[in-house]
Design a protein around this motif. Structure first.
Motif, PDB file in Angstrom:
ATOM      1  N   VAL A 122       0.842  -1.199   0.000  1.00  0.00           N
ATOM      2  CA  VAL A 122       0.000   0.000   0.000  1.00  0.00           C
ATOM      3  C   VAL A 122       0.879   1.252   0.000  1.00  0.00           C
ATOM      4  O   VAL A 122       0.643   2.212  -0.750  1.00  0.00           O
ATOM      5  CB  VAL A 122      -0.947  -0.012   1.225  1.00  0.00           C
ATOM      6  N   GLY A 123       1.931   1.214   0.843  1.00  0.00           N
ATOM      7  CA  GLY A 123       2.852   2.352   0.900  1.00  0.00           C
ATOM      8  C   GLY A 123       3.479   2.618  -0.459  1.00  0.00           C
ATOM      9  O   GLY A 123       3.558   3.758  -0.929  1.00  0.00           O
ATOM     10  N   LEU A 124       3.885   1.535  -1.130  1.00  0.00           N
ATOM     11  CA  LEU A 124       4.498   1.681  -2.456  1.00  0.00           C
ATOM     12  C   LEU A 124       3.499   2.237  -3.452  1.00  0.00           C
ATOM     13  O   LEU A 124       3.828   3.081  -4.276  1.00  0.00           O
ATOM     14  CB  LEU A 124       4.973   0.314  -2.954  1.00  0.00           C
ATOM     15  N   TRP A 125       2.264   1.756  -3.330  1.00  0.00           N
ATOM     16  CA  TRP A 125       1.223   2.226  -4.254  1.00  0.00           C
ATOM     17  C   TRP A 125       1.023   3.723  -4.092  1.00  0.00           C
ATOM     18  O   TRP A 125       0.955   4.472  -5.064  1.00  0.00           O
ATOM     19  CB  TRP A 125      -0.072   1.456  -3.994  1.00  0.00           C
ATOM     20  N   LEU A 126       0.964   4.165  -2.814  1.00  0.00           N
ATOM     21  CA  LEU A 126       0.809   5.595  -2.563  1.00  0.00           C
ATOM     22  C   LEU A 126       2.010   6.360  -3.119  1.00  0.00           C
ATOM     23  O   LEU A 126       1.877   7.390  -3.770  1.00  0.00           O
ATOM     24  CB  LEU A 126       0.674   5.855  -1.058  1.00  0.00           C
ATOM     25  N   LEU A 127       3.197   5.798  -2.887  1.00  0.00           N
ATOM     26  CA  LEU A 127       4.425   6.456  -3.336  1.00  0.00           C
ATOM     27  C   LEU A 127       4.453   6.588  -4.861  1.00  0.00           C
ATOM     28  O   LEU A 127       4.763   7.652  -5.407  1.00  0.00           O
ATOM     29  CB  LEU A 127       5.641   5.645  -2.864  1.00  0.00           C
ATOM     30  N   VAL A 128       4.100   5.497  -5.534  1.00  0.00           N
ATOM     31  CA  VAL A 128       4.203   5.503  -6.995  1.00  0.00           C
ATOM     32  C   VAL A 128       3.112   6.359  -7.631  1.00  0.00           C
ATOM     33  O   VAL A 128       3.352   7.061  -8.599  1.00  0.00           O
ATOM     34  CB  VAL A 128       4.153   4.054  -7.542  1.00  0.00           C
ATOM     35  N   ASN A 129       1.903   6.320  -7.043  1.00  0.00           N
ATOM     36  CA  ASN A 129       0.787   6.997  -7.704  1.00  0.00           C
ATOM     37  C   ASN A 129       0.472   8.396  -7.191  1.00  0.00           C
ATOM     38  O   ASN A 129      -0.251   9.135  -7.824  1.00  0.00           O
ATOM     39  CB  ASN A 129      -0.466   6.126  -7.606  1.00  0.00           C
ATOM     40  N   HIS A 130       1.013   8.748  -6.029  1.00  0.00           N
ATOM     41  CA  HIS A 130       0.594  10.021  -5.454  1.00  0.00           C
ATOM     42  C   HIS A 130       1.737  10.924  -5.012  1.00  0.00           C
ATOM     43  O   HIS A 130       1.532  11.826  -4.215  1.00  0.00           O
ATOM     44  CB  HIS A 130      -0.358   9.779  -4.285  1.00  0.00           C
ATOM     45  N   THR A 131       2.938  10.668  -5.480  1.00  0.00           N
ATOM     46  CA  THR A 131       4.032  11.580  -5.128  1.00  0.00           C
ATOM     47  C   THR A 131       4.773  11.973  -6.392  1.00  0.00           C
ATOM     48  O   THR A 131       4.635  11.348  -7.443  1.00  0.00           O
ATOM     49  CB  THR A 131       5.047  10.921  -4.161  1.00  0.00           C
ATOM     50  N   ARG A 132       5.576  13.016  -6.257  1.00  0.00           N
ATOM     51  CA  ARG A 132       6.354  13.483  -7.389  1.00  0.00           C
ATOM     52  C   ARG A 132       7.384  12.436  -7.809  1.00  0.00           C
ATOM     53  O   ARG A 132       7.562  12.156  -8.992  1.00  0.00           O
ATOM     54  CB  ARG A 132       7.057  14.791  -7.005  1.00  0.00           C
ATOM     55  N   VAL A 133       8.042  11.837  -6.811  1.00  0.00           N
ATOM     56  CA  VAL A 133       9.017  10.782  -7.123  1.00  0.00           C
ATOM     57  C   VAL A 133       8.332   9.642  -7.866  1.00  0.00           C
ATOM     58  O   VAL A 133       8.854   9.114  -8.845  1.00  0.00           O
ATOM     59  CB  VAL A 133       9.684  10.258  -5.827  1.00  0.00           C
ATOM     60  N   GLY A 134       7.115   9.311  -7.392  1.00  0.00           N
ATOM     61  CA  GLY A 134       6.365   8.238  -8.035  1.00  0.00           C
ATOM     62  C   GLY A 134       6.048   8.561  -9.480  1.00  0.00           C
ATOM     63  O   GLY A 134       6.162   7.699 -10.370  1.00  0.00           O
ATOM     64  N   MET A 135       5.703   9.816  -9.719  1.00  0.00           N
ATOM     65  CA  MET A 135       5.410  10.233 -11.086  1.00  0.00           C
ATOM     66  C   MET A 135       6.654  10.059 -11.966  1.00  0.00           C
ATOM     67  O   MET A 135       6.580   9.571 -13.090  1.00  0.00           O
ATOM     68  CB  MET A 135       4.952  11.684 -11.092  1.00  0.00           C
ATOM     69  N   LEU A 136       7.807  10.446 -11.408  1.00  0.00           N
ATOM     70  CA  LEU A 136       9.048  10.287 -12.167  1.00  0.00           C
ATOM     71  C   LEU A 136       9.339   8.816 -12.426  1.00  0.00           C
ATOM     72  O   LEU A 136       9.815   8.439 -13.495  1.00  0.00           O
ATOM     73  CB  LEU A 136      10.214  10.913 -11.392  1.00  0.00           C
ATOM     74  N   LEU A 137       9.035   7.978 -11.431  1.00  0.00           N
ATOM     75  CA  LEU A 137       9.278   6.545 -11.597  1.00  0.00           C
ATOM     76  C   LEU A 137       8.421   5.987 -12.725  1.00  0.00           C
ATOM     77  O   LEU A 137       8.895   5.233 -13.566  1.00  0.00           O
ATOM     78  CB  LEU A 137       8.961   5.788 -10.308  1.00  0.00           C
ATOM     79  N   ARG A 138       7.146   6.397 -12.724  1.00  0.00           N
ATOM     80  CA  ARG A 138       6.262   5.883 -13.768  1.00  0.00           C
ATOM     81  C   ARG A 138       6.705   6.386 -15.143  1.00  0.00           C
ATOM     82  O   ARG A 138       6.761   5.642 -16.101  1.00  0.00           O
ATOM     83  CB  ARG A 138       4.813   6.298 -13.492  1.00  0.00           C
ATOM     84  N   ALA A 139       7.044   7.677 -15.184  1.00  0.00           N
ATOM     85  CA  ALA A 139       7.498   8.240 -16.453  1.00  0.00           C
ATOM     86  C   ALA A 139       8.800   7.574 -16.880  1.00  0.00           C
ATOM     87  O   ALA A 139       9.012   7.263 -18.047  1.00  0.00           O
ATOM     88  CB  ALA A 139       7.687   9.740 -16.319  1.00  0.00           C
ATOM     89  N   GLY A 140       9.669   7.324 -15.898  1.00  0.00           N
ATOM     90  CA  GLY A 140      10.971   6.720 -16.200  1.00  0.00           C
ATOM     91  C   GLY A 140      10.832   5.325 -16.771  1.00  0.00           C
ATOM     92  O   GLY A 140      11.586   4.908 -17.638  1.00  0.00           O
ATOM     93  N   ALA A 141       9.831   4.576 -16.280  1.00  0.00           N
ATOM     94  CA  ALA A 141       9.647   3.218 -16.780  1.00  0.00           C
ATOM     95  C   ALA A 141       9.184   3.239 -18.224  1.00  0.00           C
ATOM     96  O   ALA A 141       9.411   2.302 -18.972  1.00  0.00           O
ATOM     97  CB  ALA A 141       8.633   2.467 -15.911  1.00  0.00           C
ATOM     98  N   VAL A 142       8.504   4.331 -18.616  1.00  0.00           N
ATOM     99  CA  VAL A 142       8.031   4.419 -19.997  1.00  0.00           C
ATOM    100  C   VAL A 142       9.121   5.006 -20.891  1.00  0.00           C
ATOM    101  O   VAL A 142       9.402   4.519 -21.974  1.00  0.00           O
ATOM    102  CB  VAL A 142       6.760   5.282 -20.082  1.00  0.00           C
ATOM    103  N   ASN A 143       9.769   6.045 -20.400  1.00  0.00           N
ATOM    104  CA  ASN A 143      10.729   6.739 -21.247  1.00  0.00           C
ATOM    105  C   ASN A 143      11.776   7.455 -20.403  1.00  0.00           C
ATOM    106  O   ASN A 143      11.602   8.616 -20.033  1.00  0.00           O
ATOM    107  CB  ASN A 143       9.972   7.748 -22.125  1.00  0.00           C
ATOM    108  N   ALA A 144      12.861   6.743 -20.089  1.00  0.00           N
ATOM    109  CA  ALA A 144      13.882   7.304 -19.206  1.00  0.00           C
ATOM    110  C   ALA A 144      14.570   8.542 -19.793  1.00  0.00           C
ATOM    111  O   ALA A 144      14.772   9.531 -19.088  1.00  0.00           O
ATOM    112  CB  ALA A 144      14.897   6.232 -18.833  1.00  0.00           C
ATOM    113  N   PRO A 145      14.920   8.534 -21.104  1.00  0.00           N
ATOM    114  CA  PRO A 145      15.578   9.729 -21.645  1.00  0.00           C
ATOM    115  C   PRO A 145      14.723  10.988 -21.511  1.00  0.00           C
ATOM    116  O   PRO A 145      15.242  12.076 -21.282  1.00  0.00           O
ATOM    117  CB  PRO A 145      15.783   9.373 -23.123  1.00  0.00           C
TER     118      PRO A 145
END
Lengths: 340, 308, 251
Positions: free
Chosen positions: B155-178
């Motif tokens: 649950v903590g990870l879910w909140l981190l990935v979906n509701h924080t700035r770092v999480g947004m970067l992680l999701r974006a990074g998984a799609v397109n790191a450059p």
């Protein structure tokens, strides 16, 4: 088009394939290196008996067997650009073909070899067809997982020894004759298989098929744009390599007179990759040299400490970190052999 | 029969939760950095050894765990600094070789430091005992703790990935790191963070199982392969996929081993059924993986969409 | 007027909300050189990917020699005679120039599942490859490593490889990209000569080259074709002047 100009193309073909990772034994000296290695191996048994060290032949047989396995992996890794991390499974399947048939009283080496090749080719065809639907890190993980699947299958196959493995009652025979019973005949038989594999793969890599495979490694999009489907070629190479590794397994079972799931473990697969890369992938003499170097290094490190794997690990990490272009490039620079 | 099923299902979930803890960090490392890391399993092992050592030193498992977690994080960061940050730009083969070497080093390393004999950690008094399920059925309290802790982490990870700035970067990074890098984000620091955090999660999983499994060299190797299966099924780079796939793999593996032979007994004689069942059960998850791949080559929840 | 070799009808491709190819229709007649021009970001490269089969189209049809090839892969289209060159040079650097071309001949000359005879000694393949190289004036470089060629020579090799596939229609994706003045003159002369034997779809930024070579020109702006006609018609077309040439002059 004269024959003379064709020769230029063919002699240029081999070193040109792998401009980045040539390896210690790459380049124009490769034919010479191969001739020297085979000659040295061929005269080894008389020398061993002359200096009274028959165990040398046993070690050499092991080296030759792993050289065959490494050579087969090189077709996948070096020529086909597929980082397969499950290659030891084929060696193990080949070894089990011998042990299982032998436990049912079928000792003929030809029957065993055919069974090994058939089983490995089938396993390679099925797992390769699934793995090749993916690329990159997926491919590495999936081949690793399929290798483990084969491993666990053998571990849980308690009818054939399970985790403990299976001891052969005797080595394979040929038409009822115990031709492989002695260590020296087994060594020469293994050496003959290695030589045939070497020559066969040499022809294969220069053939139409091999040329497409090498082209696909370098630029798959270009190959599609001229009308080749990489999948069929890569899968065929994967199957051929699997079958050849199975043959190595047949010899390994005879050498050790014992088989166990440990032959198929993923550490073994990793070691095969190290052999290929250490010697020089994309060259045929490289994996043979790599197998020799790796197994000698293993024996040598084991002299110092039971923790020899630590030394091997450190060596691997340092070579990758401090050499541009991976291990082969580093070893090359170590020996001061510049490439254009 | 139902009671057995319930117990085994709980065991499967508990196993799946552990796999998820190891897989969560690794799937991000694969997805964002395109780095193949074979050495993630040894981080799990190191976590278990840390927990065992600090528990022995402090005499208290919870205190030991509290020290083991930052220690695992630190260990991950040191590895990142010494080795992994030099591998991001390399090809997969170099990464395979270096991390394979690292496995050899760490497996031998723990043998040298802690010895080859397995270590055991007692279940803390506070968390021992069983809790009643239904009727006379009991379930070990410690395993419930593992499931709860794992779910809380998820649950903590879910909140981190979906509701924080770092999480947004992680999701974006998984799609397109450059692209993330082009946005002016210090991608190296993000990598370091992900790696350290992933190491801590793997170490956490190792620490949590220390009281119920034996702590020994090589214990991470098997987990590593299962983690790969989880990531392949779930889709590289997807934490959500890792969670679903981990629970799936945990359940299929655990239930398959128990019920495979029982189910087969319906169609063949008992001894053949138990033999076949025992042989096939360990292969079930690989067959599951092959089946998923056959229909969805990028896994159940591909982070990169259909193009990957 | 000769019939259409390539007929594109209402072709579409979107990436999310972005309509990169937005209802493109045009045809290419046998033996014409049909240029497609357009400002940066007009969707020219996406269009050529759709024509060559590298990208699937969302809607619309591509017909080649009368047959619907919309659903066919790049490999199948090449085999039917629809070959492309790449905007970013895509040759096999590690092979000889001759082998680069011979490989393309090999793709259409019998099975490539032959395992024993050395491919580089197959005279039939090499002869045809040499002929393709001769047409692009690279025959004297045949035994060089392709990676060692100059940029202009690599662009020539790109075209030779497309020729060696036995193509009826060449899709040339900015063959002049990155070339210097002299290199570009060589390539323009080469295309002038190729026009005699091949139908060509040319995507190019260099307006001088386009207007010198093309029989017809289509103008692509934001995924739509706003005009198709002879170079003269297109040059004077008001929409084109507004949307394209005006922009060039302003820039």
């Amino acid at each position: 088009m004269s024959a003379g100009t064709s020769d230029v193309a063919i002699s240029g073909a081999v070193p040109d394939v792998a401009p980045r990772r040539g390896g210690v034994l790459a380049g124009r000296g490769s034919a010479l290196a191969a001739a020297l290695i085979f000659a040295a191996l061929a005269v080894l048994p008389p020398i061993a008996s002359a200096i009274g060290d028959p165990f040398l032949v046993v070690t050499a047989t092991r080296i030759v067997v792993f050289a065959i396995a490494a050579l087969s992996l090189d077709l996948v890794l070096g020529y086909g650009a597929m980082v397969s991390f499950g290659h030891a499974a084929f060696v193990g399947l080949g070894a089990y073909a011998v042990a299982i048939l032998s436990s049912h009283g079928i000792d003929d080496v030809l029957v065993q070899a055919l069974a090994a090749i058939g089983a490995c080719a089938l396993f390679a065809l099925v797992t390769g067809a699934i793995s090749l639907r993916t690329k990159g890190v997926y491919f590495i993980m999936i081949t690793l997982a399929f290798g483990q699947m084969a491993y666990f299958f053998m571990v849980s196959l308690s009818a054939y020894g399970g985790d403990d493995g299976l001891t052969l009652s005797a080595r394979s025979t040929l038409f009822g004759l115990p031709v492989l019973a002695g260590d020296i005949p087994l060594f020469y038989a293994s050496l003959a298989v290695l030589a045939l594999a070497f020559l066969g793969l040499r022809a294969l890599t220069l053939s139409r098929f091999g040329r497409v495979l090498r082209g696909t490694k370098e630029n798959p999009v270009r190959m599609q744009a001229i009308g080749f489907r990489p999948f069929a070629f890569q899968l065929t190479a994967y199957v051929i390599a699997g079958a050849l590794a199975g043959l190595a397994g047949v010899l390994l079972a005879n050498q050790a007179e014992f088989v166990s799931p440990a032959y198929m473990s993923w550490q073994r697969s990793g070691e095969l990759i190290v052999m290929v890369v250490l010697g020089g992938m994309g060259t045929l003499v490289g994996p043979i040299g790599g197998a020799i170097a790796f197994l000698l290094l293993e024996d040598w490190l084991a002299l110092f400490s039971e923790h020899w794997k630590l030394g091997l690990g450190v060596l691997l990490v340092l070579l990758v970190l401090f050499t541009r272009g991976g291990i082969a490039g580093g070893v090359e620079r170590l020996f001061g052999k510049a490439r254009p | 029969m139902f009671n057995l099923f319930l117990l085994q299902a709980l065991n499967g979930v508990q196993f799946g939760i552990l796999l998820f803890l190891v897989a969560a960090g690794l799937t991000l490392i694969f997805g964002i950095m395109d780095l193949i890391n074979l050495a993630h399993g040894v981080l799990y092992m190191v976590g278990a050894y840390f927990a065992a050592t600090f528990t022995a030193l402090t005499g208290d498992f919870l205190l030991g765990l509290a020290i083991a977690l930052p220690a695992a994080l630190l260990f991950g960061l040191v590895l990142e600094f010494l080795i992994f940050r030099h591998l991001y730009e390399r090809d997969h083969l170099d990464q395979v070789l270096a991390t394979f070497g690292l496995i050899l080093i760490l497996n031998e390393g723990v043998k040298i430091v802690w010895g080859a004999a397995p270590m055991s950690v007692p279940i803390p008094e506070l968390l021992s005992g069983s809790i009643p399920l239904i009727g006379p059925l009991q379930y070990p309290f410690y395993r419930v703790v593992i499931i709860t802790a794992g779910l809380a982490t998820a649950v903590g990870l879910w909140l981190l990935v979906n509701h924080t700035r770092v999480g947004m970067l992680l999701r974006a990074g998984a799609v397109n790191a450059p692209m993330v890098s082009a946005l002016g984000v210090d991608i190296r620091r993000l990598f370091m963070l992900v790696f350290g955090f992933g190491a801590m999660l793997a170490g956490f999983a190792g620490a949590m199982v220390a009281p119920i499994l034996s702590v020994e060299p090589g214990m991470g190797d098997g987990v590593l392969i299962l983690t790969f299966v989880v990531i392949v099924i779930g889709g590289v780079g997807s934490v959500r996929g890792a969670f679903v796939a981990a629970i799936l793999v945990g359940l299929v593996d655990t239930l398959g081993r128990t019920f495979g032979p029982i189910v087969l007994r319906a169609v063949m004689d008992p001894s053949a059924a138990s033999q076949t069942g025992r042989t096939l059960a360990p292969m079930l998850i690989y067959i599951l993986m092959a089946a998923v791949l056959f229909f969805r080559p990028s896994g159940l929840f591909p982070a990169k969409g259909a193009a990957a | 007027m000769s019939e259409a070799l390539l007929a594109v009808t209402d072709l579409r491709k979107s990436f999310g909300a972005l309509h990169v190819t937005d209802g493109v229709s045009f045809d290419v007649r046998t033996n014409e050189l049909h240029a497609i021009i357009g400002p940066n970001g007009a969707g020219k490269t996406t269009l050529i990917h759709q024509l060559s089969g590298a990208l699937k189209s969302d809607a619309g049809t591509v017909r080649f020699t009368g047959a619907d090839v919309t659903r066919l892969s790049m490999v199948e289209r090449v085999r039917r005679g629809l070959a492309r060159s790449f905007q970013i040079t895509s040759i096999l650097d590690g092979f000889t120039v001759l082998e680069n071309a011979a490989m393309a001949v090999q793709a259409r000359s019998g099975s490539s599942f032959r395992f024993l005879r050395p491919a580089s000694k197959e005279a039939a393949l090499n002869d045809e490859a040499m002929a393709a190289l001769a047409r692009v004036k690279l025959d004297d470089r045949a035994h060089r490593r392709a990676g060692s060629l100059s940029h202009g020579e690599k662009r020539q090799l790109e075209i030779a490889i497309a020729l060696a596939t036995g193509a009826k229609l060449l899709l040339l994706d900015e063959p002049l990209a990155g070339t210097g003045h002299e290199e570009s003159a060589v390539l323009v002369a080469l295309m002038q000569e190729l026009k005699q034997s091949h139908t060509i779809v040319l995507i190019e930024h260099d307006m001088d080259a386009v207007f010198a070579l093309a029989d017809r020109v289509s103008v692509l702006v934001y995924g739509r074709l706003i005009a198709t006609g002879t170079p003269e018609e297109v040059r004077t077309h008001p929409d084109v002047r507004a949307a394209y040439l005006g922009e060039e002059e302003a820039a």
